[in-house]
Scaffold this active site. Structure first.
Site, PDB file in Angstrom:
ATOM      1  N   TYR A 185      -8.643 -12.101  11.805  1.00 19.06           N
ATOM      2  CA  TYR A 185      -7.858 -10.852  11.849  1.00 19.06           C
ATOM      3  C   TYR A 185      -7.364 -10.602  13.286  1.00 19.06           C
ATOM      4  O   TYR A 185      -6.343  -9.963  13.513  1.00 19.06           O
ATOM      5  CB  TYR A 185      -8.696  -9.682  11.321  1.00 19.06           C
ATOM      6  CG  TYR A 185      -7.858  -8.492  10.900  1.00 19.06           C
ATOM      7  CD1 TYR A 185      -6.967  -8.570   9.825  1.00 19.06           C
ATOM      8  CD2 TYR A 185      -7.939  -7.290  11.583  1.00 19.06           C
ATOM      9  CE1 TYR A 185      -6.191  -7.486   9.454  1.00 19.06           C
ATOM     10  CE2 TYR A 185      -7.165  -6.198  11.212  1.00 19.06           C
ATOM     11  CZ  TYR A 185      -6.303  -6.301  10.149  1.00 19.06           C
ATOM     12  OH  TYR A 185      -5.528  -5.221   9.779  1.00 19.06           O
ATOM     13  N   GLN A 196      12.789  -1.374   6.611  1.00 18.42           N
ATOM     14  CA  GLN A 196      12.941  -2.061   7.902  1.00 18.42           C
ATOM     15  C   GLN A 196      14.343  -2.619   8.125  1.00 18.42           C
ATOM     16  O   GLN A 196      14.869  -2.552   9.233  1.00 18.42           O
ATOM     17  CB  GLN A 196      11.907  -3.188   7.951  1.00 18.42           C
ATOM     18  CG  GLN A 196      11.882  -3.970   9.239  1.00 18.42           C
ATOM     19  CD  GLN A 196      10.883  -5.121   9.173  1.00 18.42           C
ATOM     20  OE1 GLN A 196      10.139  -5.251   8.205  1.00 18.42           O
ATOM     21  NE2 GLN A 196      10.868  -5.954  10.183  1.00 18.42           N
ATOM     22  N   THR A 233      -1.441  -8.171  -0.254  1.00 19.51           N
ATOM     23  CA  THR A 233      -0.063  -7.712  -0.048  1.00 19.51           C
ATOM     24  C   THR A 233       0.640  -8.760   0.808  1.00 19.51           C
ATOM     25  O   THR A 233      -0.007  -9.695   1.305  1.00 19.51           O
ATOM     26  CB  THR A 233      -0.036  -6.380   0.722  1.00 19.51           C
ATOM     27  OG1 THR A 233      -0.621  -6.613   2.015  1.00 19.51           O
ATOM     28  CG2 THR A 233      -0.781  -5.273   0.005  1.00 19.51           C
ATOM     29  N   LYS A 264      -5.180  -2.537  15.550  1.00 19.72           N
ATOM     30  CA  LYS A 264      -5.703  -1.438  14.710  1.00 19.72           C
ATOM     31  C   LYS A 264      -6.661  -0.555  15.512  1.00 19.72           C
ATOM     32  O   LYS A 264      -6.750   0.647  15.274  1.00 19.72           O
ATOM     33  CB  LYS A 264      -6.403  -1.983  13.463  1.00 19.72           C
ATOM     34  CG  LYS A 264      -5.461  -2.619  12.435  1.00 19.72           C
ATOM     35  CD  LYS A 264      -4.443  -1.651  11.885  1.00 19.72           C
ATOM     36  CE  LYS A 264      -3.664  -2.237  10.731  1.00 19.72           C
ATOM     37  NZ  LYS A 264      -2.448  -1.466  10.398  1.00 19.72           N
ATOM     38  N   ILE A 268       0.852  -1.196   0.000  1.00 23.90           N
ATOM     39  CA  ILE A 268       0.000   0.000   0.000  1.00 23.90           C
ATOM     40  C   ILE A 268       0.890   1.249   0.000  1.00 23.90           C
ATOM     41  O   ILE A 268       0.572   2.238  -0.671  1.00 23.90           O
ATOM     42  CB  ILE A 268      -0.959  -0.024   1.217  1.00 23.90           C
ATOM     43  CG1 ILE A 268      -1.989  -1.146   1.016  1.00 23.90           C
ATOM     44  CG2 ILE A 268      -1.642   1.319   1.399  1.00 23.90           C
ATOM     45  CD1 ILE A 268      -2.972  -1.342   2.147  1.00 23.90           C
TER      46      ILE A 268
HETATM   47  N1  LIG Z   1      -3.352  -5.267   2.703  1.00 25.35           N
HETATM   48  C1  LIG Z   1      -4.491  -5.002   3.294  1.00 25.35           C
HETATM   49  O1  LIG Z   1      -5.512  -5.651   3.033  1.00 25.35           O
HETATM   50  C2  LIG Z   1      -4.572  -3.864   4.274  1.00 25.35           C
HETATM   51  C3  LIG Z   1      -5.829  -3.308   4.544  1.00 25.35           C
HETATM   52  C4  LIG Z   1      -5.912  -2.255   5.455  1.00 25.35           C
HETATM   53  C5  LIG Z   1      -4.761  -1.802   6.077  1.00 25.35           C
HETATM   54  N2  LIG Z   1      -3.550  -2.374   5.799  1.00 25.35           N
HETATM   55  C6  LIG Z   1      -2.368  -1.838   6.469  1.00 25.35           C
HETATM   56  O2  LIG Z   1      -1.536  -1.223   5.521  1.00 25.35           O
HETATM   57  C7  LIG Z   1      -0.219  -1.160   6.047  1.00 25.35           C
HETATM   58  C8  LIG Z   1       0.767  -1.641   5.007  1.00 25.35           C
HETATM   59  O3  LIG Z   1       0.610  -3.032   4.800  1.00 25.35           O
HETATM   60  P1  LIG Z   1       0.564  -3.703   3.363  1.00 25.35           P
HETATM   61  O4  LIG Z   1      -0.712  -4.434   3.270  1.00 25.35           O
HETATM   62  O5  LIG Z   1       0.942  -2.737   2.334  1.00 25.35           O
HETATM   63  O6  LIG Z   1       1.675  -4.846   3.493  1.00 25.35           O
HETATM   64  P2  LIG Z   1       3.259  -4.832   3.248  1.00 25.35           P
HETATM   65  O7  LIG Z   1       3.715  -6.167   3.753  1.00 25.35           O
HETATM   66  O8  LIG Z   1       3.573  -4.500   1.858  1.00 25.35           O
HETATM   67  O9  LIG Z   1       3.775  -3.660   4.194  1.00 25.35           O
HETATM   68  C9  LIG Z   1       3.995  -3.837   5.577  1.00 25.35           C
HETATM   69  C10 LIG Z   1       5.262  -3.079   5.885  1.00 25.35           C
HETATM   70  O10 LIG Z   1       5.498  -3.063   7.298  1.00 25.35           O
HETATM   71  C11 LIG Z   1       6.904  -3.057   7.446  1.00 25.35           C
HETATM   72  N3  LIG Z   1       7.328  -3.406   8.790  1.00 25.35           N
HETATM   73  C12 LIG Z   1       6.954  -4.479   9.547  1.00 25.35           C
HETATM   74  N4  LIG Z   1       7.648  -4.460  10.716  1.00 25.35           N
HETATM   75  C13 LIG Z   1       8.448  -3.360  10.689  1.00 25.35           C
HETATM   76  C14 LIG Z   1       9.415  -2.818  11.584  1.00 25.35           C
HETATM   77  N5  LIG Z   1       9.707  -3.400  12.754  1.00 25.35           N
HETATM   78  N6  LIG Z   1      10.048  -1.667  11.218  1.00 25.35           N
HETATM   79  C15 LIG Z   1       9.777  -1.060  10.035  1.00 25.35           C
HETATM   80  N7  LIG Z   1       8.887  -1.538   9.154  1.00 25.35           N
HETATM   81  C16 LIG Z   1       8.245  -2.685   9.472  1.00 25.35           C
HETATM   82  C17 LIG Z   1       7.377  -4.077   6.414  1.00 25.35           C
HETATM   83  O11 LIG Z   1       8.764  -3.949   6.139  1.00 25.35           O
HETATM   84  C18 LIG Z   1       6.503  -3.713   5.227  1.00 25.35           C
HETATM   85  O12 LIG Z   1       7.163  -2.768   4.417  1.00 25.35           O
HETATM   86  C19 LIG Z   1      -0.235  -1.982   7.342  1.00 25.35           C
HETATM   87  O13 LIG Z   1      -0.431  -1.113   8.436  1.00 25.35           O
HETATM   88  C20 LIG Z   1      -1.453  -2.848   7.142  1.00 25.35           C
HETATM   89  O14 LIG Z   1      -1.988  -3.330   8.355  1.00 25.35           O
HETATM   90  C21 LIG Z   1      -3.436  -3.387   4.898  1.00 25.35           C
END
Ligand SMILES: NC(=O)c1ccc[n+]([C@@H]2O[C@H](COP(=O)([O-])OP(=O)(O)OC[C@H]3O[C@@H](n4cnc5c(N)ncnc54)[C@H](O)[C@@H]3O)[C@@H](O)[C@H]2O)c1
Length: 251
Positions: free
Chosen positions: A153, A40, A191, A160, A20
């Protein structure tokens, strides 16, 4: 001219092209922003470097470690000076806390998920604050599981909920300092992070079936809202959670 022309924005959480954060980055670049990417660890650095402009600044930041966050914002200040915003798109919970019963969540697993997925927004905001210009913005990413009990979840829903509350408290504290804090509740998107949830296909299916055209929200759509929330166009929105899920939360 884009509505983020001249803005320097830190984007945290690009892991790969499906992230995202990548959708947010592309939308903000389209609107003229200059981005600073945090990653990270070394493994993530390689992945991010392949996706972004080679002149972009990449800075290591492990949000589980205060020293790493402090050092990241020090490096950013040294290299680019003041900034205009931070996008926090980071979360983590152990796989075993994303299935089964919430009564089986371990104390350690709870603390770890809260630390990385919720507390980190407070810590990042603390270290970013001294280098944020007036009229800055902070945006974080949430999901419907914060306010509904979505199967599997589990721990991430609890984290969250805390994140959304942190957004409101931060917004109240930082608004007088010229920093707006908001959240985006994105629909489920495939993702890396979402694949940690047991039967995650059902989350995605739910997010597709409940939309008017049966097509789930995209990282581009979430990214466009992020660009808007980072910009002066959203100056009236403070401490809000904006749903970008094509209406999934309505039913
Ligand atoms: N994919 C979905 O369906 C969805 C829906 C709503 C919200 N989100 C939220 O969007 C955000 C991004 O997630 P995404 O779905 O793009 O997945 P993603 O796996 O691409 O991104 C998650 C990121 O978190 C980082 N991360 C985890 N632990 C870390 C740490 N200790 N230090 C620094 N970075 C760290 C990872 O390196 C990664 O870049 C998250 O907060 C997720 O909960 C995702």
């Amino acid at each position: 001219m884009g509505f983020l022309e001249g803005k320097k924005i830190v984007i945290m959480g690009v892991a790969n092209k499906r992230s995202i954060a990548m959708g947010c980055a592309n939308a903000m670049i389209e609107q003229g922003a200059e981005l600073i990417y945090t990653y990270q660890n070394e493994r993530m650095k390689k992945s991010v470097a392949k996706l972004v402009d080679e002149s972009a600044l990449l800075v290591e930041c492990d949000v589980a470690d205060d020293a790493s966050i402090a050092s990241a914002f020090q490096v950013i200040e040294n290299k680019v000076g003041k900034i205009d915003g931070v996008v926090h798109s980071v979360a983590f919970a152990k796989k075993e806390e994303l299935s089964g019963n919430v009564t089986d969540i371990s104390r350690d697993g709870y603390a770890l998920a809260q630390d990385i997925s919720s507390y980190s927004l407070l810590a990042v905001s603390k270290y970013a604050l001294p280098i944020l210009n007036e009229n800055s913005a902070i945006v974080s990413l949430s999901y419907l599981g914060a306010v509904r009990a979505i199967p599997n979840y589990n721990m991430m829903g609890i984290a969250k909920a805390a994140l959304e509350s942190a957004i409101r408290y931060l917004a109240a504290e930082l608004a007088p300092k010229g920093v707006r804090v908001n959240g985006i509740s994105a629909g489920a998107i495939k993702t890396l992070a979402v694949t940690g949830v047991k039967d995650y296909q059902k989350l995605i299916q739910l997010s597709e079936e409940r939309t008017p055209d049966k097509v789930g929200v995209t990282i581009e759509e979430v990214g466009n809202t992020c660009a808007f929330l980072m910009s002066p166009l959203s100056s009236g929105i403070v401490g809000d959670i904006v749903y970008v899920d094509k209406g999934v939360h309505l039913t």
